[in-house]
Design a protein around this motif. Structure first.
Motif, PDB file in Angstrom:
ATOM      1  N   ARG A  68      81.540 -46.664  80.017  1.00  0.00           N
ATOM      2  CA  ARG A  68      81.461 -45.198  80.006  1.00  0.00           C
ATOM      3  C   ARG A  68      82.343 -44.573  78.929  1.00  0.00           C
ATOM      4  O   ARG A  68      82.232 -43.382  78.678  1.00  0.00           O
ATOM      5  CB  ARG A  68      81.890 -44.628  81.359  1.00  0.00           C
ATOM      6  CG  ARG A  68      80.936 -44.867  82.494  1.00  0.00           C
ATOM      7  CD  ARG A  68      81.370 -44.122  83.762  1.00  0.00           C
ATOM      8  NE  ARG A  68      81.408 -42.682  83.527  1.00  0.00           N
ATOM      9  CZ  ARG A  68      82.523 -41.942  83.538  1.00  0.00           C
ATOM     10  NH1 ARG A  68      83.689 -42.481  83.771  1.00  0.00           N
ATOM     11  NH2 ARG A  68      82.464 -40.644  83.327  1.00  0.00           N
ATOM     12  N   ARG A  69      83.260 -45.336  78.326  1.00  0.00           N
ATOM     13  CA  ARG A  69      84.227 -44.780  77.367  1.00  0.00           C
ATOM     14  C   ARG A  69      84.100 -45.430  75.988  1.00  0.00           C
ATOM     15  O   ARG A  69      85.021 -46.094  75.512  1.00  0.00           O
ATOM     16  CB  ARG A  69      85.642 -44.971  77.898  1.00  0.00           C
ATOM     17  CG  ARG A  69      85.977 -44.181  79.159  1.00  0.00           C
ATOM     18  CD  ARG A  69      85.799 -42.674  79.005  1.00  0.00           C
ATOM     19  NE  ARG A  69      86.476 -42.114  77.870  1.00  0.00           N
ATOM     20  CZ  ARG A  69      87.658 -41.516  77.909  1.00  0.00           C
ATOM     21  NH1 ARG A  69      88.284 -41.376  79.037  1.00  0.00           N
ATOM     22  NH2 ARG A  69      88.193 -41.037  76.804  1.00  0.00           N
ATOM     23  N   GLU A 111      86.254 -40.524  70.444  1.00  0.00           N
ATOM     24  CA  GLU A 111      86.091 -41.067  71.790  1.00  0.00           C
ATOM     25  C   GLU A 111      85.060 -40.239  72.554  1.00  0.00           C
ATOM     26  O   GLU A 111      85.024 -39.019  72.427  1.00  0.00           O
ATOM     27  CB  GLU A 111      87.426 -41.061  72.534  1.00  0.00           C
ATOM     28  CG  GLU A 111      88.455 -41.951  71.878  1.00  0.00           C
ATOM     29  CD  GLU A 111      89.748 -42.046  72.658  1.00  0.00           C
ATOM     30  OE1 GLU A 111      89.756 -41.693  73.859  1.00  0.00           O
ATOM     31  OE2 GLU A 111      90.750 -42.460  72.062  1.00  0.00           O
ATOM     32  N   TYR A 112      84.263 -40.923  73.364  1.00  0.00           N
ATOM     33  CA  TYR A 112      83.167 -40.288  74.090  1.00  0.00           C
ATOM     34  C   TYR A 112      83.211 -40.631  75.573  1.00  0.00           C
ATOM     35  O   TYR A 112      83.801 -41.631  75.973  1.00  0.00           O
ATOM     36  CB  TYR A 112      81.811 -40.780  73.556  1.00  0.00           C
ATOM     37  CG  TYR A 112      81.570 -40.461  72.115  1.00  0.00           C
ATOM     38  CD1 TYR A 112      80.880 -39.306  71.745  1.00  0.00           C
ATOM     39  CD2 TYR A 112      82.031 -41.302  71.108  1.00  0.00           C
ATOM     40  CE1 TYR A 112      80.654 -38.999  70.412  1.00  0.00           C
ATOM     41  CE2 TYR A 112      81.815 -41.000  69.773  1.00  0.00           C
ATOM     42  CZ  TYR A 112      81.123 -39.853  69.429  1.00  0.00           C
ATOM     43  OH  TYR A 112      80.912 -39.550  68.119  1.00  0.00           O
ATOM     44  N   VAL A 113      82.524 -39.816  76.365  1.00  0.00           N
ATOM     45  CA  VAL A 113      82.146 -40.170  77.731  1.00  0.00           C
ATOM     46  C   VAL A 113      80.637 -40.367  77.670  1.00  0.00           C
ATOM     47  O   VAL A 113      79.908 -39.518  77.161  1.00  0.00           O
ATOM     48  CB  VAL A 113      82.520 -39.067  78.741  1.00  0.00           C
ATOM     49  CG1 VAL A 113      81.885 -39.339  80.096  1.00  0.00           C
ATOM     50  CG2 VAL A 113      84.031 -38.949  78.863  1.00  0.00           C
ATOM     51  N   ASP A 114      80.188 -41.518  78.152  1.00  0.00           N
ATOM     52  CA  ASP A 114      78.775 -41.894  78.036  1.00  0.00           C
ATOM     53  C   ASP A 114      78.219 -42.253  79.411  1.00  0.00           C
ATOM     54  O   ASP A 114      77.962 -43.412  79.717  1.00  0.00           O
ATOM     55  CB  ASP A 114      78.654 -43.071  77.063  1.00  0.00           C
ATOM     56  CG  ASP A 114      77.220 -43.445  76.752  1.00  0.00           C
ATOM     57  OD1 ASP A 114      76.299 -42.692  77.106  1.00  0.00           O
ATOM     58  OD2 ASP A 114      77.026 -44.517  76.141  1.00  0.00           O
ATOM     59  N   ASP A 115      78.042 -41.225  80.245  1.00  0.00           N
ATOM     60  CA  ASP A 115      77.541 -41.454  81.598  1.00  0.00           C
ATOM     61  C   ASP A 115      76.117 -41.991  81.610  1.00  0.00           C
ATOM     62  O   ASP A 115      75.723 -42.694  82.539  1.00  0.00           O
ATOM     63  CB  ASP A 115      77.608 -40.161  82.418  1.00  0.00           C
ATOM     64  CG  ASP A 115      79.043 -39.754  82.711  1.00  0.00           C
ATOM     65  OD1 ASP A 115      79.892 -40.644  82.890  1.00  0.00           O
ATOM     66  OD2 ASP A 115      79.310 -38.535  82.742  1.00  0.00           O
ATOM     67  N   PHE A 148      84.736 -50.042  73.128  1.00  0.00           N
ATOM     68  CA  PHE A 148      84.801 -49.434  74.461  1.00  0.00           C
ATOM     69  C   PHE A 148      86.227 -49.489  74.970  1.00  0.00           C
ATOM     70  O   PHE A 148      86.906 -50.493  74.811  1.00  0.00           O
ATOM     71  CB  PHE A 148      83.856 -50.166  75.423  1.00  0.00           C
ATOM     72  CG  PHE A 148      82.418 -50.066  75.015  1.00  0.00           C
ATOM     73  CD1 PHE A 148      81.620 -49.029  75.476  1.00  0.00           C
ATOM     74  CD2 PHE A 148      81.869 -50.990  74.141  1.00  0.00           C
ATOM     75  CE1 PHE A 148      80.296 -48.918  75.072  1.00  0.00           C
ATOM     76  CE2 PHE A 148      80.548 -50.887  73.733  1.00  0.00           C
ATOM     77  CZ  PHE A 148      79.758 -49.852  74.203  1.00  0.00           C
ATOM     78  N   ARG A 149      86.671 -48.417  75.604  1.00  0.00           N
ATOM     79  CA  ARG A 149      88.027 -48.342  76.164  1.00  0.00           C
ATOM     80  C   ARG A 149      87.962 -48.529  77.681  1.00  0.00           C
ATOM     81  O   ARG A 149      87.768 -47.570  78.411  1.00  0.00           O
ATOM     82  CB  ARG A 149      88.655 -46.992  75.852  1.00  0.00           C
ATOM     83  CG  ARG A 149      88.826 -46.749  74.374  1.00  0.00           C
ATOM     84  CD  ARG A 149      90.084 -45.976  74.081  1.00  0.00           C
ATOM     85  NE  ARG A 149      90.117 -45.499  72.723  1.00  0.00           N
ATOM     86  CZ  ARG A 149      90.508 -46.229  71.674  1.00  0.00           C
ATOM     87  NH1 ARG A 149      90.892 -47.476  71.842  1.00  0.00           N
ATOM     88  NH2 ARG A 149      90.518 -45.710  70.469  1.00  0.00           N
ATOM     89  N   TYR A 193      83.857 -45.612  71.809  1.00  0.00           N
ATOM     90  CA  TYR A 193      84.451 -44.917  70.673  1.00  0.00           C
ATOM     91  C   TYR A 193      83.819 -45.432  69.390  1.00  0.00           C
ATOM     92  O   TYR A 193      83.318 -46.558  69.337  1.00  0.00           O
ATOM     93  CB  TYR A 193      85.977 -45.081  70.635  1.00  0.00           C
ATOM     94  CG  TYR A 193      86.457 -46.490  70.419  1.00  0.00           C
ATOM     95  CD1 TYR A 193      86.651 -46.989  69.130  1.00  0.00           C
ATOM     96  CD2 TYR A 193      86.726 -47.331  71.500  1.00  0.00           C
ATOM     97  CE1 TYR A 193      87.099 -48.286  68.922  1.00  0.00           C
ATOM     98  CE2 TYR A 193      87.173 -48.621  71.307  1.00  0.00           C
ATOM     99  CZ  TYR A 193      87.353 -49.100  70.017  1.00  0.00           C
ATOM    100  OH  TYR A 193      87.789 -50.383  69.820  1.00  0.00           O
TER     101      TYR A 193
END
Length: 174
Positions: A89-90, A28-32, A84-85, A92
């Motif tokens: 921005r979230r 899981e990532y944060v993708d600002d 995306f979760r 995976y």
């Protein structure tokens, strides 16, 4: 555009009574910066990126030494999915991986040797063994517990934990 930042991972390993293992890894990532959001808009770019990601993961797996009962087995990436979760921005990445070895009645040993590193984010590992199997002991970094009838192993590895080099699970099969 800033790179997506990994924030959590989960690995689920399901072993069959024949010794085959299906592994699902989710990062899981944060993708600002919107890297993956932009990628989804261009189908060809997305397909190429996912191929590269699969190839990179396969490269990492090829460097590992995985053994079941002393016999080396080769892990193969079968596929990877981007999702995306709740928001763009979230994102995976979910990998489907397969490997396996020969089991015997009585004591069996799974081993994994890979480069030692420090965990950059928290992650959980879950091993599900068939009914009637029982985890005897394990040597894996993190906080672990054996659950169910002894055939479930759950581990939590915290950010900053030194992991790798050698891991093992010893388990009994009927």
């Amino acid at each position: 555009m800033s790179e997506p930042r990994p924030v959590f991972a989960e690995g689920v390993h399901v072993m069959s009574s024949d010794g085959s293992v299906w592994q699902t890894l989710v990062f899981e990532y944060v993708d600002d910066g919107g890297y993956y959001r932009e990628l989804v808009r261009d189908r060809n770019a997305l397909v190429n990126e996912l191929r590269d990601i699969m190839r990179n993961m396969q490269g990492f797996l090829d460097q590992e030494i995985i053994r079941i009962n002393g016999e080396r087995c080769q892990a193969r990436v079968i596929d990877v999915v981007l999702g995306f979760r709740g928001s763009w921005r979230r994102p995976y990445l979910e990998f489907y991986i397969r490997f396996g070895g020969r089991l015997r009645s009585g004591l069996n040993v799974y081993e994994d040797i890979y480069e030692e590193e420090v965990a950059e984010y928290d992650y959980e590992i879950l091993w599900l063994f068939p009914e009637g199997f029982r985890v005897v002991d394990y040597e894996i970094a993190g906080e672990g517990q054996v659950l169910g009838g002894g055939n479930i192993l759950r581990l939590l590895v915290r950010k900053g934990t030194r992991v790798g080099n050698y891991e093992s699970i010893r388990f009994l099969a009927p």
